[in-house]
Design an enzyme around this catalytic site. Structure first.
Site, PDB file in Angstrom:
ATOM      1  CD  GLN A  18      -2.855   1.279   2.314  1.00 56.51           C
ATOM      2  OE1 GLN A  18      -2.361   1.597   3.392  1.00 56.51           O
ATOM      3  NE2 GLN A  18      -4.156   1.053   2.160  1.00 56.51           N
ATOM      4  CE1 TYR A  63      -3.584   9.825   6.820  1.00 55.97           C
ATOM      5  CE2 TYR A  63      -4.800   7.890   6.090  1.00 55.97           C
ATOM      6  CZ  TYR A  63      -4.175   8.609   7.096  1.00 55.97           C
ATOM      7  OH  TYR A  63      -4.147   8.122   8.381  1.00 55.97           O
ATOM      8  NE  ARG A  66      -8.185   0.072   3.193  1.00 55.62           N
ATOM      9  CZ  ARG A  66      -7.756  -0.141   4.427  1.00 55.62           C
ATOM     10  NH1 ARG A  66      -6.798   0.601   4.933  1.00 55.62           N
ATOM     11  NH2 ARG A  66      -8.282  -1.099   5.162  1.00 55.62           N
ATOM     12  N   GLY A 122      -9.102  -7.556   9.706  1.00 59.48           N
ATOM     13  CA  GLY A 122      -8.024  -6.727  10.217  1.00 59.48           C
ATOM     14  C   GLY A 122      -7.485  -7.194  11.542  1.00 59.48           C
ATOM     15  NE  ARG A 123     -10.415  -4.025  15.403  1.00 53.65           N
ATOM     16  CZ  ARG A 123     -11.513  -3.638  16.041  1.00 53.65           C
ATOM     17  NH1 ARG A 123     -11.461  -3.346  17.325  1.00 53.65           N
ATOM     18  NH2 ARG A 123     -12.661  -3.551  15.402  1.00 53.65           N
TER      19      ARG A 123
END
Length: 391
Positions: free
Chosen positions: A105, A192, A239, A339-340
């Site tokens: 990424q 971002y 993304r 994810g987690r």
């Protein structure tokens, strides 16, 4: 309907052994370089970490700075120096040795930055001079210690600087290819730089990167064209987080129109997948923020599905097999990102497939600077059961 554990050919090019994705998760385990220009460097410990999780159909690396100006958080790696490239080669070699597939990424944080970790103490850069009020980044305080600090007021990028940034992304993608990554994902979400350009409220520019839909999305499309040219069709993902508020992003009345336009344009450019995610609540940061699932309306996702021939990755609080399979059964998405759960379960695919219980990591281990503790020291289920049987 698709099965969570069946293979898929991503973008018509990249074979995946299952439909489970390990998404980008910053873990702040980089090493310091010998030179200021080295940046934060991937290392052997990171190679072990990603290699342990190579059972995923696709691993997407933690985010990487495309150059020194994109360094918004301390201990985040990059792909702009030779030292960083050598570090990432350790990682890709280990993941491939274990039969995994890995994309890198890429990002530029834009206004979400602090001068204490930017070259020569320069100001952050952004689409405009508007500060992200209320947002924080992991940087140096007045005493030099790392902590979460309020972001600073950005300097607007000139038109020529924006165009040059496209080449910077292309160079970063070329570096990723040289060190063995199977593809790259462009981070156009979470407030971002790329998303800063796309937001019709924040982007008040009057040059060719502001105003109309074509202009606001031009930065992303130019980057996509350059990176696809470098990596080839089917090896680039994007993304997106439509409706997201992270990074102090203002509500955008044109968000749905922009999202569908972007999806269609990405489909025309050979993009392999679109990665849709939930967000960190705007008042939180990486260590203290509250995570809540945030899903797109199914009707909107169906419209996007009709416009985009590639795959959709859904990332949104998935933590068990049933919910993931239910999401695939909608027919609206193709891959599910956990994810987690990947933090404490290096063997996550095997655990899900066999119905074995998942371990849960203490949140204090997420972003520590304590080396292997809470990072590479989580056992597999088989090793735990074997140890128990032996005792």
């Amino acid at each position: 309907m698709a099965n969570l554990f069946e293979s898929q050919l991503l973008g018509g090019t990249v074979p995946l052994k299952n439909r489970i994705v390990m998404p980008p998760m910053t873990r702040t385990r980089t090493s310091e370089g010998e030179l200021p220009t080295d940046g934060d460097i991937p290392n052997g410990m990171m190679a072990t970490y990603y290699g342990q999780r190579a059972g995923a159909g696709l691993i997407i690396s933690e985010v990487n700075d495309v150059d020194q100006s994109s360094h918004g958080y301390a201990r985040i790696p990059g792909i702009h120096s030779e030292a960083q490239m050598r570090g990432w080669r350790l990682v890709t070699d280990e993941v491939h040795r274990r039969g995994g597939t890995m994309f890198m990424q890429l990002w530029h944080v834009g206004r979400l930055a602090h001068s204490s970790i930017l070259p020569h103490g320069q100001a952050p850069v952004g689409v405009t001079a508007e500060r992200a009020e209320g947002s924080e980044v992991f940087a140096h305080g007045p005493d030099g210690r790392l902590r979460f600090m309020p972001v600073e007021t950005p300097r607007p990028l000139s038109t020529d600087e924006v165009s040059a940034m496209v080449d910077t992304f292309a160079k970063a993608a070329a570096n990723a290819r040289k060190v063995g990554f199977d593809g790259v994902e462009l981070h156009a979400a979470n407030g971002y730089l790329i998303e800063q350009f796309m937001n019709s409220v924040l982007n008040t520019r009057t040059d060719r990167y502001g105003g109309s839909m074509d202009n606001r999305t031009r930065f992303l499309m130019d980057i996509v064209d350059a990176v696809v040219a470098e990596f080839g069709p089917g090896r680039v993902g994007v993304r997106l987080s439509p409706f997201g508020k992270y990074g102090s992003m203002p509500a955008d009345p044109l968000v749905e129109d922009t999202f569908l336009y972007v999806v269609e344009q990405l489909g025309r450019r050979g993009v392999a997948y679109i990665h849709l995610l939930y967000e960190l609540l705007p008042e939180g940061n990486m260590e203290t923020g509250v995570f809540k699932p945030r899903y797109l309306d199914h009707a909107l996702l169906a419209k996007a599905r009709a416009l985009f021939p590639g795959a959709f990755i859904w990332c949104g609080g998935f933590n068990d097999r049933a919910r993931a399979q239910d999401a695939l059964d909608t027919g609206l998405v193709d891959l599910i990102a956990f994810g987690r759960p990947y933090i404490a379960n290096p063997d996550l695919v095997e655990r899900l497939k066999n119905g074995w219980p998942l371990a849960v990591a203490d949140r204090s281990a997420y972003y520590t600077r304590n080396g292997e503790v809470g990072y590479t020291d989580f056992p597999t289920y088989r090793s735990v059961t074997l140890d128990a049987a032996a005792s």
